[in-house]
Design a protein around this motif. Structure first.
Motif, short mmCIF file in Angstrom:
data_model
loop_
_atom_site.label_atom_id
_atom_site.label_comp_id
_atom_site.label_asym_id
_atom_site.label_seq_id
_atom_site.Cartn_x
_atom_site.Cartn_y
_atom_site.Cartn_z
N GLY A 21 7.67 -20.63 58.27
CA GLY A 21 8.42 -19.85 57.30
C GLY A 21 8.44 -18.39 57.70
O GLY A 21 8.34 -18.06 58.89
N PRO A 22 8.52 -17.49 56.74
CA PRO A 22 8.50 -16.06 57.06
C PRO A 22 7.10 -15.60 57.43
O PRO A 22 6.11 -16.31 57.22
N SER A 23 7.01 -14.42 57.98
CA SER A 23 5.71 -13.80 58.23
C SER A 23 4.99 -13.58 56.91
O SER A 23 5.63 -13.38 55.87
N PHE A 24 3.67 -13.61 56.92
CA PHE A 24 2.94 -13.35 55.68
C PHE A 24 2.96 -11.86 55.37
O PHE A 24 3.06 -11.02 56.27
N GLY A 25 2.87 -11.54 54.09
CA GLY A 25 2.89 -10.14 53.67
C GLY A 25 2.16 -9.99 52.35
O GLY A 25 1.27 -10.77 52.03
N GLY A 26 2.56 -8.99 51.57
CA GLY A 26 1.95 -8.79 50.26
C GLY A 26 0.79 -7.82 50.28
O GLY A 26 0.44 -7.25 51.31
N PRO A 27 0.15 -7.67 49.11
CA PRO A 27 -0.91 -6.67 48.98
C PRO A 27 -2.28 -7.10 49.48
O PRO A 27 -3.19 -6.28 49.54
N CYS A 28 -2.46 -8.37 49.86
CA CYS A 28 -3.80 -8.85 50.22
C CYS A 28 -3.91 -9.37 51.66
O CYS A 28 -4.76 -8.92 52.43
N CYS A 76 8.50 -9.58 54.96
CA CYS A 76 9.29 -9.89 56.15
C CYS A 76 10.78 -9.71 55.86
O CYS A 76 11.54 -9.20 56.69
N ALA A 77 11.22 -10.15 54.68
CA ALA A 77 12.63 -10.05 54.32
C ALA A 77 13.10 -8.61 54.24
O ALA A 77 14.21 -8.27 54.66
N VAL A 78 12.25 -7.74 53.72
CA VAL A 78 12.61 -6.32 53.63
C VAL A 78 12.76 -5.73 55.03
O VAL A 78 13.71 -4.98 55.32
N ILE A 125 26.63 -13.89 57.90
CA ILE A 125 25.34 -14.55 58.05
C ILE A 125 24.59 -14.42 56.72
O ILE A 125 24.53 -13.34 56.14
N ILE A 126 24.04 -15.53 56.24
CA ILE A 126 23.24 -15.55 55.00
C ILE A 126 21.83 -15.96 55.36
O ILE A 126 21.61 -17.03 55.93
N VAL A 127 20.88 -15.12 55.04
CA VAL A 127 19.47 -15.43 55.30
C VAL A 127 18.80 -15.82 53.99
O VAL A 127 18.74 -15.01 53.06
N TYR A 128 18.33 -17.05 53.94
CA TYR A 128 17.55 -17.50 52.77
C TYR A 128 16.10 -17.14 53.06
O TYR A 128 15.39 -17.84 53.77
N ALA A 129 15.67 -15.98 52.52
CA ALA A 129 14.41 -15.36 52.96
C ALA A 129 13.23 -15.62 52.04
O ALA A 129 12.08 -15.54 52.48
N THR A 130 13.48 -15.87 50.75
CA THR A 130 12.39 -16.13 49.81
C THR A 130 12.77 -17.30 48.92
O THR A 130 13.84 -17.29 48.30
N ASP A 131 11.91 -18.29 48.84
CA ASP A 131 12.23 -19.54 48.14
C ASP A 131 11.93 -19.45 46.65
O ASP A 131 11.10 -20.18 46.11
N HIS A 132 12.63 -18.54 45.96
CA HIS A 132 12.43 -18.36 44.53
C HIS A 132 12.91 -19.58 43.74
O HIS A 132 13.87 -20.25 44.12
N GLU A 133 12.25 -19.83 42.62
CA GLU A 133 12.65 -20.92 41.73
C GLU A 133 14.09 -20.71 41.24
O GLU A 133 14.84 -21.68 41.07
N ALA A 134 14.47 -19.47 41.04
CA ALA A 134 15.82 -19.17 40.56
C ALA A 134 16.91 -19.58 41.54
O ALA A 134 18.07 -19.72 41.15
N TYR A 183 7.66 -10.84 49.13
CA TYR A 183 6.89 -11.41 50.23
C TYR A 183 6.57 -12.89 50.03
O TYR A 183 6.22 -13.59 50.98
N ARG A 184 6.70 -13.38 48.78
CA ARG A 184 6.49 -14.79 48.50
C ARG A 184 7.27 -15.17 47.24
O ARG A 184 7.65 -14.29 46.46
N PRO A 185 7.52 -16.46 47.02
CA PRO A 185 8.22 -16.87 45.80
C PRO A 185 7.40 -16.56 44.55
O PRO A 185 6.17 -16.52 44.58
N GLY A 186 8.09 -16.33 43.44
CA GLY A 186 7.42 -16.16 42.16
C GLY A 186 6.96 -14.76 41.84
O GLY A 186 6.32 -14.54 40.81
#
Length: 465
Positions: A273-280, A349-351, A397-406, A338-341
């Protein structure tokens, strides 16, 4: 020693939580749901007002329902002394910013501890102090304990308890992580303090959740070790994707699924999937390497994970760039967090992908949870769309970058109508087993389109989740 063997200690009935951010506010709600009177403490008057009006001060799935249901047990104040003086335990969850060398700055924790210590000077009964903020190994003994004893004029173990107890949660799933963790980690100054904290967790998590007790320094190392190991698995899965992208017939999703069936490895976090990210995740990896360097060692596994993660971000950028049909091609990015939800954009990574493209071409972005102001601040060269159709309309080009529930209701046929001739780059492999409609090209990094139906579907696997 169980708390019942400390006859001088009455059951914990009330707690105070210092810091009303994502985790702190969620802890308030969870403690209240366990039957404890809970006081939130924060220097931000807006957060305090919100809590006292029955509103969660931050957005987190399920949090407002806890604040509404248990409102009578929840309050907030800016008066630290009043909070300490009327509760049995205080939890500290304030920021520990990363330094350039990867280590953590504990000044905010020390400020909170000093404030609590001053309140303890006139507090006659035993009080438990718990640091939940992530700190480096040695911080509790070398910095936090001396500050607390000096400020209070009292001794840990005799007059008050001290523990280090970080949480293992994911933003967007904090409530479940607090109420149903894999385990509770307690780093105790002494057994009395550890037993006191264990009694709180038994109320909150029930009798079956494992509780692991150890010294404070070992708990400090355990916290950053868990995240360093988990990110190693993520980086490995993404490395498989990069290899399979150049391997004829390669399918990283199928390979990762098979590898995860080995009981020594397991499937959790082993998905391309995407590279890991976030605050931790990123900072805990850097901190682990910094701990090793401070002691004259290297942490090559952690260092390799950091570099592999950076390499994967570059790979995804080049992957999308290589599909560019023309210099002025328009990119649409669905999902920025950086992750869904969650709506957090930190080290996403998406940014980075959207920003890199915006330097030379038009980019439209959409995220159902991210703050619009934060999107504008981080991506000033991108156009923020309010809806999915507005984002992808006429995109090349459409990048599906975050697998949000929405995004689950998205229909590929509708995508093809809105963006005829577009290329869909599915970073998560969500539609790997779906039929691609006419007028839409499909790509998944690490999964060659030739495998789309004869590899995954024939084995009855519905694709990566």
């Amino acid at each position: 020693m169980p708390e019942s063997r400390h006859p001088m200690l009455r059951p914990v009935q009330s707690v105070s939580v210092f810091g009303l951010g994502k985790l702190g506010a969620s802890m308030v709600g969870c403690f209240a749901s366990a039957g404890m009177r809970t006081i939130g403490v924060d220097i931000n008057p807006a957060s305090v007002r919100a809590v006292n009006r029955g509103r969660a001060p931050v957005e987190e799935p399920g949090l407002q329902s806890l604040f509404t249901r248990y409102r009578r047990r929840i309050s907030a104040t800016r008066d630290a002394a009043a909070a300490v003086g009327t509760t049995d335990a205080s939890f500290i969850i304030v920021p520990t910013p990363s330094r350039p060398d990867g280590s953590f700055n504990s000044r905010f924790v020390e400020q909170a501890v000093r404030t609590i210590g001053q309140a303890l000077r006139n507090h006659r009964s035993y009080h438990l102090v718990v640091v939940t903020s992530t700190v480096l190994p040695g911080t509790m003994k070398q910095r936090i304990l001396p500050v607390l004893e000096r400020a209070s004029g009292r001794l840990a173990g005799r007059d008050f308890g001290l523990c280090y107890s970080p949480e293992f949660i994911a933003i967007g799933n904090v409530i479940r992580g607090l109420l149903h963790p894999d385990f509770f980690l307690i780093g105790e100054h002494d057994s009395r303090a550890g037993s006191r904290l264990e009694s709180i967790y038994r109320i909150q998590g029930g009798p079956r959740t494992p509780i692991v007790r150890m010294s404070m320094v070992n708990a400090e190392l355990t916290k950053i070790s868990v995240n360093t190991y988990v990110t190693g698995k993520i980086a490995f899965a993404n490395q498989l994707a990069r290899i399979c992208d150049r391997l004829p017939g390669g399918d990283a999703f199928t390979v990762a699924q098979a590898v995860g069936l080995d009981h020594r490895i397991g499937p959790a976090c082993l998905k391309p999937g995407p590279s890991f990210g976030g605050p931790c995740f990123p900072r805990d990896n850097r901190a682990f390497a910094a701990v090793a360097r401070k002691r004259g060692l290297r942490a090559p596994a952690a260092e390799a994970t950091i570099e592999s993660n950076r390499a994967h971000t570059r790979f995804l950028q080049h992957y999308v760039e290589a599909l560019k049909p023309a210099p002025s091609a328009r990119l649409a990015v669905l999902g920025l967090s950086y992750r869904p939800g969650t709506g957090l954009l930190e080290e996403s990574c998406a940014v980075e992908l959207a920003h890199a493209w915006s330097v030379s071409g038009p980019v439209s972005v959409h995220d159902p949870l991210a703050d619009p102001g934060e999107i504008r601040r981080r991506l000033p060269g991108c156009s923020r769309a309010r809806t999915v159709p507005a984002c992808i309309r006429n995109a090349d080009i459409i990048v599906y970058a975050t697998d949000h529930e929405a995004y689950r209701p998205i229909d590929l046929k509708h995508v093809a109508r809105l963006a005829p001739g577009a290329i869909l780059v599915d970073v998560w492999g969500r539609w790997a087993s779906a039929t691609t409609p006419d007028g839409l090209s499909y790509r998944t990094p690490g999964f060659q389109t030739a495998n789309k139906h004869d590899t995954i579907t024939s084995r009855g696997w519905k694709g990566p989740t």
